[in-house]
Write a protein that holds these residues in place. Structure first.
Motif, PDB file in Angstrom:
ATOM      1  N   ILE A  29       0.915  -1.223   0.062  1.00 15.68           N
ATOM      2  CA  ILE A  29       0.030  -0.072   0.147  1.00 15.68           C
ATOM      3  C   ILE A  29       0.906   1.405  -0.151  1.00 15.68           C
ATOM      4  O   ILE A  29       1.889   1.518   0.852  1.00 15.68           O
ATOM      5  CB  ILE A  29      -0.950   0.024   1.316  1.00 15.68           C
ATOM      6  N   ILE A  30       0.561   2.277  -0.956  1.00 15.25           N
ATOM      7  CA  ILE A  30       1.298   3.607  -0.801  1.00 15.25           C
ATOM      8  C   ILE A  30       0.394   4.613  -0.235  1.00 15.25           C
ATOM      9  O   ILE A  30      -0.719   4.543  -0.505  1.00 15.25           O
ATOM     10  CB  ILE A  30       1.398   3.828  -2.373  1.00 15.25           C
ATOM     11  N   PHE A  31       1.042   5.174   0.719  1.00 11.94           N
ATOM     12  CA  PHE A  31       0.121   6.176   1.606  1.00 11.94           C
ATOM     13  C   PHE A  31       0.724   7.642   1.494  1.00 11.94           C
ATOM     14  O   PHE A  31       1.975   7.775   1.139  1.00 11.94           O
ATOM     15  CB  PHE A  31       0.218   5.829   2.888  1.00 11.94           C
ATOM     16  N   ASN A  32      -0.202   8.473   1.396  1.00 10.67           N
ATOM     17  CA  ASN A  32       0.094   9.843   1.578  1.00 10.67           C
ATOM     18  C   ASN A  32       0.205   9.978   3.075  1.00 10.67           C
ATOM     19  O   ASN A  32      -0.866   9.768   3.743  1.00 10.67           O
ATOM     20  CB  ASN A  32      -0.740  10.867   0.886  1.00 10.67           C
ATOM     21  N   GLN A  33       1.210  10.771   3.889  1.00 11.11           N
ATOM     22  CA  GLN A  33       1.393  10.778   5.030  1.00 11.11           C
ATOM     23  C   GLN A  33       1.017  12.267   5.362  1.00 11.11           C
ATOM     24  O   GLN A  33       1.889  13.060   4.817  1.00 11.11           O
ATOM     25  CB  GLN A  33       2.799  10.460   5.519  1.00 11.11           C
ATOM     26  N   ASN A  34       0.065  12.595   5.934  1.00 12.19           N
ATOM     27  CA  ASN A  34      -0.260  14.020   6.369  1.00 12.19           C
ATOM     28  C   ASN A  34      -0.444  14.190   7.759  1.00 12.19           C
ATOM     29  O   ASN A  34      -0.438  13.110   8.514  1.00 12.19           O
ATOM     30  CB  ASN A  34      -1.126  14.740   5.351  1.00 12.19           C
ATOM     31  N   LYS A  35      -0.859  15.502   8.165  1.00 14.86           N
ATOM     32  CA  LYS A  35      -1.193  15.819   9.664  1.00 14.86           C
ATOM     33  C   LYS A  35      -2.271  14.742  10.112  1.00 14.86           C
ATOM     34  O   LYS A  35      -2.024  14.646  11.400  1.00 14.86           O
ATOM     35  CB  LYS A  35      -1.659  17.152   9.794  1.00 14.86           C
ATOM     36  N   SER A  36      -3.293  14.330   9.412  1.00 17.45           N
ATOM     37  CA  SER A  36      -4.421  13.400   9.996  1.00 17.45           C
ATOM     38  C   SER A  36      -3.897  12.032   9.748  1.00 17.45           C
ATOM     39  O   SER A  36      -4.774  11.122  10.379  1.00 17.45           O
ATOM     40  CB  SER A  36      -5.682  13.621   9.123  1.00 17.45           C
ATOM     41  N   GLY A  37      -2.789  11.688   9.460  1.00 22.23           N
ATOM     42  CA  GLY A  37      -2.201  10.211   9.387  1.00 22.23           C
ATOM     43  C   GLY A  37      -1.944   9.673   7.880  1.00 22.23           C
ATOM     44  O   GLY A  37      -1.443  10.561   7.318  1.00 22.23           O
ATOM     45  N   TYR A  38      -2.364   8.490   7.714  1.00 22.89           N
ATOM     46  CA  TYR A  38      -2.117   7.744   6.464  1.00 22.89           C
ATOM     47  C   TYR A  38      -3.070   7.749   5.715  1.00 22.89           C
ATOM     48  O   TYR A  38      -4.153   7.016   6.108  1.00 22.89           O
ATOM     49  CB  TYR A  38      -1.173   6.506   6.897  1.00 22.89           C
ATOM     50  N   VAL A  39      -3.229   8.228   4.528  1.00 23.52           N
ATOM     51  CA  VAL A  39      -4.355   8.159   3.578  1.00 23.52           C
ATOM     52  C   VAL A  39      -3.673   7.104   2.409  1.00 23.52           C
ATOM     53  O   VAL A  39      -2.790   7.380   1.714  1.00 23.52           O
ATOM     54  CB  VAL A  39      -4.504   9.538   2.825  1.00 23.52           C
ATOM     55  N   PRO A  40      -4.506   6.064   2.377  1.00 19.92           N
ATOM     56  CA  PRO A  40      -4.087   5.237   1.251  1.00 19.92           C
ATOM     57  C   PRO A  40      -4.521   5.828  -0.191  1.00 19.92           C
ATOM     58  O   PRO A  40      -5.438   6.277  -0.522  1.00 19.92           O
ATOM     59  CB  PRO A  40      -5.089   4.064   1.309  1.00 19.92           C
ATOM     60  N   LEU A  41      -3.328   5.776  -1.037  1.00 20.95           N
ATOM     61  CA  LEU A  41      -3.241   6.096  -2.398  1.00 20.95           C
ATOM     62  C   LEU A  41      -3.392   5.016  -3.341  1.00 20.95           C
ATOM     63  O   LEU A  41      -4.135   5.054  -4.392  1.00 20.95           O
ATOM     64  CB  LEU A  41      -2.199   6.842  -2.961  1.00 20.95           C
ATOM     65  N   TYR A  42      -2.903   3.882  -3.092  1.00 17.94           N
ATOM     66  CA  TYR A  42      -2.666   2.770  -4.141  1.00 17.94           C
ATOM     67  C   TYR A  42      -2.577   1.393  -3.497  1.00 17.94           C
ATOM     68  O   TYR A  42      -1.616   1.650  -2.529  1.00 17.94           O
ATOM     69  CB  TYR A  42      -1.563   3.290  -5.007  1.00 17.94           C
ATOM     70  N   VAL A  43      -3.055   0.578  -3.974  1.00 16.71           N
ATOM     71  CA  VAL A  43      -2.607  -1.022  -3.255  1.00 16.71           C
ATOM     72  C   VAL A  43      -2.632  -1.870  -4.775  1.00 16.71           C
ATOM     73  O   VAL A  43      -3.141  -1.602  -5.666  1.00 16.71           O
ATOM     74  CB  VAL A  43      -3.996  -1.425  -2.721  1.00 16.71           C
ATOM     75  N   ASP A  44      -1.590  -2.784  -4.383  1.00 14.27           N
ATOM     76  CA  ASP A  44      -1.487  -3.639  -5.493  1.00 14.27           C
ATOM     77  C   ASP A  44      -0.470  -4.772  -4.698  1.00 14.27           C
ATOM     78  O   ASP A  44      -0.272  -4.884  -3.584  1.00 14.27           O
ATOM     79  CB  ASP A  44      -0.547  -3.030  -6.438  1.00 14.27           C
ATOM     80  N   GLU A  45      -0.239  -5.829  -5.510  1.00 19.17           N
ATOM     81  CA  GLU A  45       0.486  -7.129  -5.472  1.00 19.17           C
ATOM     82  C   GLU A  45       1.632  -7.288  -6.136  1.00 19.17           C
ATOM     83  O   GLU A  45       1.734  -6.810  -7.258  1.00 19.17           O
ATOM     84  CB  GLU A  45      -0.286  -8.150  -5.258  1.00 19.17           C
ATOM     85  N   SER A  46       2.738  -7.914  -5.622  1.00 21.40           N
ATOM     86  CA  SER A  46       3.883  -7.940  -6.379  1.00 21.40           C
ATOM     87  C   SER A  46       4.366  -9.386  -6.343  1.00 21.40           C
ATOM     88  O   SER A  46       4.478  -9.882  -5.191  1.00 21.40           O
ATOM     89  CB  SER A  46       4.894  -7.046  -6.180  1.00 21.40           C
ATOM     90  N   GLU A  47       4.743 -10.271  -7.163  1.00 22.62           N
ATOM     91  CA  GLU A  47       5.522 -11.548  -7.176  1.00 22.62           C
ATOM     92  C   GLU A  47       6.684 -11.426  -6.812  1.00 22.62           C
ATOM     93  O   GLU A  47       7.032 -11.947  -5.971  1.00 22.62           O
ATOM     94  CB  GLU A  47       5.163 -12.326  -8.804  1.00 22.62           C
ATOM     95  N   LYS A  48       7.432 -10.695  -7.511  1.00 22.26           N
ATOM     96  CA  LYS A  48       8.641 -10.355  -7.085  1.00 22.26           C
ATOM     97  C   LYS A  48       9.622  -9.065  -7.899  1.00 22.26           C
ATOM     98  O   LYS A  48       9.163  -9.036  -8.897  1.00 22.26           O
ATOM     99  CB  LYS A  48       9.955 -11.714  -7.672  1.00 22.26           C
ATOM    100  N   THR A  49      10.389  -8.406  -7.271  1.00 23.74           N
ATOM    101  CA  THR A  49      11.015  -7.396  -7.802  1.00 23.74           C
ATOM    102  C   THR A  49      12.404  -7.003  -7.163  1.00 23.74           C
ATOM    103  O   THR A  49      12.787  -7.133  -6.170  1.00 23.74           O
ATOM    104  CB  THR A  49      10.327  -6.046  -8.044  1.00 23.74           C
ATOM    105  N   ASP A  50      13.358  -6.937  -8.008  1.00 23.13           N
ATOM    106  CA  ASP A  50      14.716  -6.581  -7.737  1.00 23.13           C
ATOM    107  C   ASP A  50      15.090  -5.014  -8.209  1.00 23.13           C
ATOM    108  O   ASP A  50      16.291  -4.609  -8.081  1.00 23.13           O
ATOM    109  CB  ASP A  50      15.792  -7.404  -8.366  1.00 23.13           C
ATOM    110  N   GLN A  51      13.973  -4.541  -8.774  1.00 20.28           N
ATOM    111  CA  GLN A  51      14.271  -3.241  -9.314  1.00 20.28           C
ATOM    112  C   GLN A  51      14.308  -2.043  -8.491  1.00 20.28           C
ATOM    113  O   GLN A  51      13.088  -1.785  -7.491  1.00 20.28           O
ATOM    114  CB  GLN A  51      13.162  -2.736 -10.220  1.00 20.28           C
ATOM    115  N   ASN A  52      15.343  -0.985  -8.289  1.00 19.15           N
ATOM    116  CA  ASN A  52      15.436   0.186  -7.476  1.00 19.15           C
ATOM    117  C   ASN A  52      14.156   1.051  -7.738  1.00 19.15           C
ATOM    118  O   ASN A  52      13.842   1.707  -6.713  1.00 19.15           O
ATOM    119  CB  ASN A  52      16.645   0.659  -7.617  1.00 19.15           C
TER     120      ASN A  52
END
Length: 107
Positions: A29-52
């Motif tokens: 989950i990708i969140f925007n962190q702001n004064k009110s806490g963590y707001v979810p922006l995007y959710v996904d799954e990954s099998e595997k990654t080695d990419q920076n």
């Protein structure tokens, strides 16, 4: 540190800039962190990654920045599911999307 999403214990959140590969069989989950806490922006799954640049190359990265203001406000939480298959991870992603309606989720 952990964060509970539905009944799952995610690791993090950490600043997206602090993340580094590898990452294998996770829901994230990708969140925007702001004064009110963590707001979810995007959710996904990954099998595997080695990419920076796994996250910065995501098609939705511009949307994340648009809502967060800059990359410093983006955070990441992961749910490791080492014994999972893709359909199982996708079911979890779908449940989270249904409940939280992340702002940058394209369905």
């Amino acid at each position: 540190m952990t964060i509970q999403i539905l009944h799952y214990e995610f690791l993090g959140p950490i600043k997206l800039s602090e993340w580094g590969p590898p990452m294998e069989k996770v829901v994230y989950i990708i969140f925007n962190q702001n004064k009110s806490g963590y707001v979810p922006l995007y959710v996904d799954e990954s099998e595997k990654t080695d990419q920076n640049d796994f996250f910065t190359q995501n098609d939705n990265f511009k949307c994340w920045i648009q809502h967060a203001g800059n990359e410093a406000n983006l955070s990441l939480a992961i749910l490791p599911l080492w014994e999972s298959d893709e359909p199982e991870r996708k079911r979890i992603v779908d449940k989270i999307i249904s409940k939280y309606r992340p702002l940058c989720q394209v369905e």
